[in-house]
Motif scaffolding. Structure first.
Motif, PDB file in Angstrom:
ATOM      1  N   ASP A 127     -18.867  54.200  64.935  1.00 54.81           N
ATOM      2  CA  ASP A 127     -20.307  54.181  64.634  1.00 54.81           C
ATOM      3  C   ASP A 127     -21.080  53.390  65.686  1.00 54.81           C
ATOM      4  O   ASP A 127     -22.189  53.765  66.072  1.00 54.81           O
ATOM      5  N   GLY A 129     -19.798  48.883  61.626  1.00 57.24           N
ATOM      6  CA  GLY A 129     -19.890  47.824  62.621  1.00 57.24           C
ATOM      7  C   GLY A 129     -19.063  48.022  63.862  1.00 57.24           C
ATOM      8  O   GLY A 129     -18.295  48.972  64.004  1.00 57.24           O
ATOM      9  N   ASN A 153     -17.536  52.587  59.859  1.00 57.71           N
ATOM     10  CA  ASN A 153     -17.036  51.409  59.138  1.00 57.71           C
ATOM     11  C   ASN A 153     -18.093  50.295  59.157  1.00 57.71           C
ATOM     12  O   ASN A 153     -17.801  49.136  58.906  1.00 57.71           O
TER      13      ASN A 153
END
Ligand code: ADP
Ligand code: TPW
Ligand code: MG
Length: 578
Positions: A459, A488, A486
């Motif tokens: 991400d 981060g 997730n």
């Protein structure tokens, strides 16, 4: 009788004229450039229009860095320089990050940038987007040139082309000033400037003595291994490598982007035995791979007695980290041909227990890996392994798909999980381990190959280039983007060590709906929370052969700091509470 005037006034005739931009487009066509990636504005907008009008595909981006990543990937896949077009000042600098990255990775590309009028730049008089671009580019690229006169454009293009692909490939900067782009010449004078360059990428065979030395060392080896790097993928020497491996029975280990040059999943693949090779191999043949950080220190330790044979085109690479007992400097195709000819006449003396031992280790490691995937198969929320357990068999059943991959855990786990069977089908953040190559490389791969592309993105990684998902959509490319969210950088459970309540430095958006970003540009999108949903979405998405985006919801605790390379972090003395 009134006289009628029968003379008509003839319009004066002028010779046909062309601009610097016309000459530049024609010069690019002469060296067979059929695609440009870029982002326009003063002074290169008309140039892009002209190029498009004359049969050069122009892929327009939202950010120059991504256009540059696309050009670099195009160069890596095709062996012809990818071309990036940028505007002056910041557009140039945005693109330069990709050109520098291409240079570090040995990808051939040419960044062509418009630049402002020279005189006020040199006198620092504050001209429009005035920046001394040539000198800024110079230390970061393989070669940098400026062209000031339209008469010099054909030569400049050929020089840039040769610099990008000859010897060790890399990024080349070509600065074209605004007056040069707009300068006018008589067309018949311009015609005389063009020539067809001969042998743009000449073979560079190695010296026979170097080949003999290498063959002798290989023949005497008890526990040899062939280490394949992305230079071998670039040089398209899969057939020679296959022959060498078949004739000698020597096992091979691929670096990340060399996965698939020879199949990952084959009897002589020692993909799972990296540490054993580093500890036990007596002779290692480096084929287009550098002994840089990826092959040293925390990534394993070479035995003091390992001897290296290094096949590389760049003589300066030899001995740069470890003594090389048998350097073979030349282009890989010629070098491998010569080595194959040598081993055909020579008896090998490999220890008969070496390959079976590696095969036993491989079987054990594969069984463990399978156990891990099975154990995580129904984790809820999903973790990286759950998602990869779903994607792995589908990717492996579709070997035509090119895989683009970046992130930390998302990178390491995907690389470890998905076996590759085709050369040049894995493109990742490579030598600098940089984030922000995803969407650009996916575009470049799809355009250059015409094949399907899957980009598996962390991400955080996706955030660097996400807006250029719009480019995938505008050009209707067969690309599926899979985002492992997730929440981060590394994971989403970082804690603010102070008291102000701000997100931790690694924390991003665990509840973000990246699929809605895809909706904005008309892609087919999915948001998935279970392995079953992911399987359905992924199968459907790759069959579409059209832009698709899958937001894969992982748990915020999935992933560890820095993935596999946490050892590179400086250790904190203590946790400081403010
Ligand atoms: P990896 O990261 O996969 O180990 P590297 O990028 O470190 O690979 O190394 C690639 C090497 O391949 C470079 O040293 C480069 O000089 C070399 N190389 C690239 N193209 C050729 C070629 N055509 N012939 C020989 N060597 C090449
Ligand atoms: C240009 C530093 C290395 S890896 C990474 C960053 C920011 C992102 C990891 O998180 P992601 O993956 O992508 O969500 P995952 O699965 O581990 O959660 N800026 C640049 N390059 C690098 N390498 C960084 C920062 C970094
Ligand atoms: Mg992440």
């Amino acid at each position: 009788m009134a006289q009628t005037n029968t003379t008509t006034t003839q319009a004066p005739s002028y010779p046909a004229q062309v601009t610097g931009m016309d000459i530049l487009v024609r010069a690019l066509r002469m060296v067979d450039i059929d695609t440009m990636y870029g982002l326009v504005g003063i002074p290169v907008t008309e140039l892009a229009y002209l190029a498009q009008g004359r049969g050069i595909r122009f892929i327009s981006f939202r950010h120059e860095q991504q256009a540059g990543m696309a050009a670099a990937t195009h160069g890596y896949l095709t062996g012809k320089p990818g071309v990036l077009l940028t505007v002056s000042s910041l557009g140039f600098m945005n693109g330069l990050t990709a050109t520098a990255n291409a240079t570090v990775n040995c990808y051939p590309m040419i960044q062509i940038s418009g630049s402002s009028v020279r005189e006020p730049i040199d006198l620092e008089q504050g001209t429009y987007e005035g920046l001394d671009q040539l000198n800024i580019a110079k230390p970061l690229v393989k070669a940098a040139y400026r062209v000031n006169k339209p008469e010099d454009i054909p030569t400049a293009v050929v020089r840039a082309y040769r610099a990008a692909i000859s010897g060790r490939p890399g990024g080349v900067y070509l600065d074209v000033t605004t007056p040069c782009l707009g300068a006018i010449m008589d067309a018949d004078e311009a015609d005389k400037l063009f020539y067809q360059p001969v042998d743009l990428c000449p073979a560079m065979p190695p010296a026979q003595a170097a080949v003999d030395r290498a063959v002798e060392m290989l023949a005497a080896a008890k526990k040899p291994a062939i280490l394949i790097g992305k230079g071998a993928a670039y040089a398209k020497v899969e057939n020679q490598l296959k022959t060498l491996v078949e004739k000698t029975g020597i096992p091979y280990y691929p670096m990340s982007m060399a996965k698939g040059v020879l199949p990952d999943n084959a009897p002589l693949s020692a993909l799972s035995c990296r540490s054993t090779i580093m500890e036990q191999a007596d002779v290692v043949v480096l084929v287009g791979a550098r002994l840089n950080w990826l092959l040293s220190r925390g990534h394993g330790k070479w035995s003091e007695s390992t001897k290296f044979i290094q096949l590389d085109i760049d003589p300066e690479e030899i001995d740069c980290n470890r003594p090389i007992a048998a350097p073979v400097v030349g282009d890989l195709a010629s070098s491998l041909d010569a080595i194959i000819a040598g081993v055909e006449k020579t008896k090998m003396s490999m220890d008969p227990t070496w390959v079976p031992a590696l095969q036993k280790e491989t079987a054990e490691k594969n069984a463990k890996f399978k156990e891990r995937l099975t154990a995580n198969a129904s984790a809820m929320p999903m973790d990286h392994w759950t998602a990869l357990g779903v994607i792995k068999p589908i990717m492996e059943a579709n070997p035509d798909i090119i895989l683009v991959n970046e992130g930390a855990n998302t990178l390491d786990d995907t690389r470890d999980c998905i076996d590759m069977s085709q050369p040049r089908h894995r493109i990742d953040c490579a030598t600098w381990a940089i984030m922000g190559m995803g969407m650009g490389s996916a575009v470049g791969a799809a355009v250059a190959s015409g094949q399907r592309v899957v980009a598996i993105e962390g991400d955080s990684a996706f955030g660097f280039s996400g807006m250029d998902f719009s480019t995938i959509c505008r050009f209707k490319l067969p690309v599926t983007v899979v985002i492992f969210n997730n929440g981060g950088i590394y994971n989403g459970v970082g804690e603010n060590m102070g008291t102000n309540g701000d997100p931790a430095p690694t924390t991003l958006d665990i509840h973000a709906r990246y699929d809605k970003l895809g909706d904005a540009f008309g892609a087919t999108t999915y948001y998935v929370q279970t392995p079953e949903e992911l399987q359905k979405a992924f199968t459907e998405a790759i069959a579409l052969k059209a832009p698709a985006l899958i937001d894969v919801q992982l748990g915020a605790d999935s992933g560890k700091e820095s993935g596999h390379i946490g050892y590179l972090n400086p250790a904190p003395l203590e946790k400081i509470i403010v």
